[in-house]
Design a protein around this motif. Sequence first.
Motif, PDB file in Angstrom:
ATOM      1  N   ASP A 156     -30.462 -25.931  10.470  1.00 26.41           N
ATOM      2  CA  ASP A 156     -29.271 -26.418  11.156  1.00 26.41           C
ATOM      3  C   ASP A 156     -28.190 -26.809  10.140  1.00 26.41           C
ATOM      4  O   ASP A 156     -27.003 -26.623  10.391  1.00 26.41           O
ATOM      5  CB  ASP A 156     -29.615 -27.594  12.071  1.00 26.41           C
ATOM      6  CG  ASP A 156     -30.261 -28.760  11.341  1.00 26.41           C
ATOM      7  OD1 ASP A 156     -31.189 -28.525  10.526  1.00 26.41           O
ATOM      8  OD2 ASP A 156     -29.859 -29.911  11.591  1.00 26.41           O
ATOM      9  N   VAL A 157     -28.604 -27.305   8.986  1.00 26.65           N
ATOM     10  CA  VAL A 157     -27.640 -27.643   7.932  1.00 26.65           C
ATOM     11  C   VAL A 157     -26.954 -26.365   7.444  1.00 26.65           C
ATOM     12  O   VAL A 157     -25.730 -26.332   7.275  1.00 26.65           O
ATOM     13  CB  VAL A 157     -28.338 -28.369   6.754  1.00 26.65           C
ATOM     14  CG1 VAL A 157     -27.397 -28.543   5.576  1.00 26.65           C
ATOM     15  CG2 VAL A 157     -28.878 -29.719   7.217  1.00 26.65           C
TER      16      VAL A 157
ATOM     17  N   ARG B 134     -24.475 -25.326  10.078  1.00 29.39           N
ATOM     18  CA  ARG B 134     -23.251 -26.145  10.031  1.00 29.39           C
ATOM     19  C   ARG B 134     -22.372 -25.733   8.853  1.00 29.39           C
ATOM     20  O   ARG B 134     -21.146 -25.626   8.990  1.00 29.39           O
ATOM     21  CB  ARG B 134     -23.608 -27.632   9.946  1.00 29.39           C
ATOM     22  CG  ARG B 134     -24.211 -28.175  11.224  1.00 29.39           C
ATOM     23  CD  ARG B 134     -24.236 -29.696  11.269  1.00 29.39           C
ATOM     24  NE  ARG B 134     -24.738 -30.329  10.065  1.00 29.39           N
ATOM     25  CZ  ARG B 134     -25.962 -30.811   9.913  1.00 29.39           C
ATOM     26  NH1 ARG B 134     -26.840 -30.712  10.896  1.00 29.39           N
ATOM     27  NH2 ARG B 134     -26.311 -31.403   8.783  1.00 29.39           N
ATOM     28  N   ARG B 135     -22.997 -25.492   7.708  1.00 30.61           N
ATOM     29  CA  ARG B 135     -22.217 -25.069   6.535  1.00 30.61           C
ATOM     30  C   ARG B 135     -21.538 -23.726   6.771  1.00 30.61           C
ATOM     31  O   ARG B 135     -20.382 -23.523   6.402  1.00 30.61           O
ATOM     32  CB  ARG B 135     -23.124 -24.988   5.310  1.00 30.61           C
ATOM     33  CG  ARG B 135     -23.571 -26.332   4.794  1.00 30.61           C
ATOM     34  CD  ARG B 135     -24.526 -26.170   3.637  1.00 30.61           C
ATOM     35  NE  ARG B 135     -25.044 -27.457   3.199  1.00 30.61           N
ATOM     36  CZ  ARG B 135     -26.027 -27.603   2.342  1.00 30.61           C
ATOM     37  NH1 ARG B 135     -26.603 -26.537   1.792  1.00 30.61           N
ATOM     38  NH2 ARG B 135     -26.448 -28.793   2.007  1.00 30.61           N
TER      39      ARG B 135
ATOM     40  N   THR C 215     -18.611 -24.167   9.257  1.00 31.38           N
ATOM     41  CA  THR C 215     -17.496 -24.862   8.611  1.00 31.38           C
ATOM     42  C   THR C 215     -16.779 -23.940   7.630  1.00 31.38           C
ATOM     43  O   THR C 215     -15.542 -23.839   7.642  1.00 31.38           O
ATOM     44  CB  THR C 215     -18.007 -26.122   7.886  1.00 31.38           C
ATOM     45  OG1 THR C 215     -18.592 -26.994   8.867  1.00 31.38           O
ATOM     46  CG2 THR C 215     -16.891 -26.849   7.164  1.00 31.38           C
TER      47      THR C 215
ATOM     48  N   ARG D 100     -16.753 -31.545  14.019  1.00 32.13           N
ATOM     49  CA  ARG D 100     -17.478 -32.458  13.140  1.00 32.13           C
ATOM     50  C   ARG D 100     -18.605 -33.128  13.912  1.00 32.13           C
ATOM     51  O   ARG D 100     -18.652 -33.072  15.131  1.00 32.13           O
ATOM     52  CB  ARG D 100     -16.535 -33.530  12.594  1.00 32.13           C
ATOM     53  CG  ARG D 100     -15.315 -32.932  11.934  1.00 32.13           C
ATOM     54  CD  ARG D 100     -14.459 -33.987  11.359  1.00 32.13           C
ATOM     55  NE  ARG D 100     -14.875 -34.032   9.950  1.00 32.13           N
ATOM     56  CZ  ARG D 100     -14.459 -34.902   9.083  1.00 32.13           C
ATOM     57  NH1 ARG D 100     -13.654 -35.828   9.427  1.00 32.13           N
ATOM     58  NH2 ARG D 100     -14.883 -34.862   7.845  1.00 32.13           N
TER      59      ARG D 100
ATOM     60  N   LEU E 180     -20.392 -30.319  15.906  1.00 32.47           N
ATOM     61  CA  LEU E 180     -20.748 -29.280  14.934  1.00 32.47           C
ATOM     62  C   LEU E 180     -22.237 -28.968  15.018  1.00 32.47           C
ATOM     63  O   LEU E 180     -22.639 -27.804  14.975  1.00 32.47           O
ATOM     64  CB  LEU E 180     -20.366 -29.709  13.510  1.00 32.47           C
ATOM     65  CG  LEU E 180     -20.687 -28.713  12.391  1.00 32.47           C
ATOM     66  CD1 LEU E 180     -20.016 -27.362  12.627  1.00 32.47           C
ATOM     67  CD2 LEU E 180     -20.265 -29.308  11.051  1.00 32.47           C
ATOM     68  N   GLN E 181     -23.075 -29.985  15.176  1.00 30.05           N
ATOM     69  CA  GLN E 181     -24.517 -29.779  15.304  1.00 30.05           C
ATOM     70  C   GLN E 181     -24.838 -28.940  16.543  1.00 30.05           C
ATOM     71  O   GLN E 181     -25.648 -28.016  16.480  1.00 30.05           O
ATOM     72  CB  GLN E 181     -25.250 -31.122  15.370  1.00 30.05           C
ATOM     73  CG  GLN E 181     -26.745 -31.019  15.537  1.00 30.05           C
ATOM     74  CD  GLN E 181     -27.468 -30.455  14.327  1.00 30.05           C
ATOM     75  OE1 GLN E 181     -26.913 -30.340  13.249  1.00 30.05           O
ATOM     76  NE2 GLN E 181     -28.716 -30.104  14.504  1.00 30.05           N
TER      77      GLN E 181
ATOM     78  N   ALA F  80     -23.820 -25.370  15.957  1.00 31.59           N
ATOM     79  CA  ALA F  80     -24.766 -24.711  15.045  1.00 31.59           C
ATOM     80  C   ALA F  80     -26.052 -24.331  15.783  1.00 31.59           C
ATOM     81  O   ALA F  80     -26.559 -23.215  15.605  1.00 31.59           O
ATOM     82  CB  ALA F  80     -25.078 -25.618  13.859  1.00 31.59           C
TER      83      ALA F  80
END
Length: 157
Positions: free
Chosen positions: A40-41, A44-45, A48, A60, A64-65, A68
Amino acid sequence: MTTRQMQILSALGSGLVGAAVLTAVHQIARALTPNAPRMDVLGRRAITKTLKHVGITPPRGDTLQRVALAGDLVSNSLYFALAGLGAGRYARHAPGRGLALGLLAGLGAVVLPPKMHLGRWPSRASTATKAMTVAWYTAGGLAAGTALRGVRQSAWV
């Protein structure tokens, strides 16, 4: 509905099963294990970075989570649906195709993020993290292929 349309729908449905299994395992492990892969990180990256590149302010926090996770479900569903394309009367091979797709996705999830400038930590924090990443994508692919085989062997497809 034609047979081909039913085959496509069953492939998409089985892809969703695989993506749901993968996402559920990731989310449960994230809560239980400090070395769990954090795909998930990476999502998100990627969101973005992409939105900033095209001049859009990315969402944000929780928004954003959610974006994603939704993106993961959609993209993984479409990817795992490949286990069912062209299966037709060869549905019995779908679990093997799903397994191979999952293994490739897992290896890609470990190897590609640094090359895409998305960072290393989320899928490569430790040897255990790398192994979990590959295993969970493989499980998702296998779930998709197995679901497809079950649907294709039923009376309606």
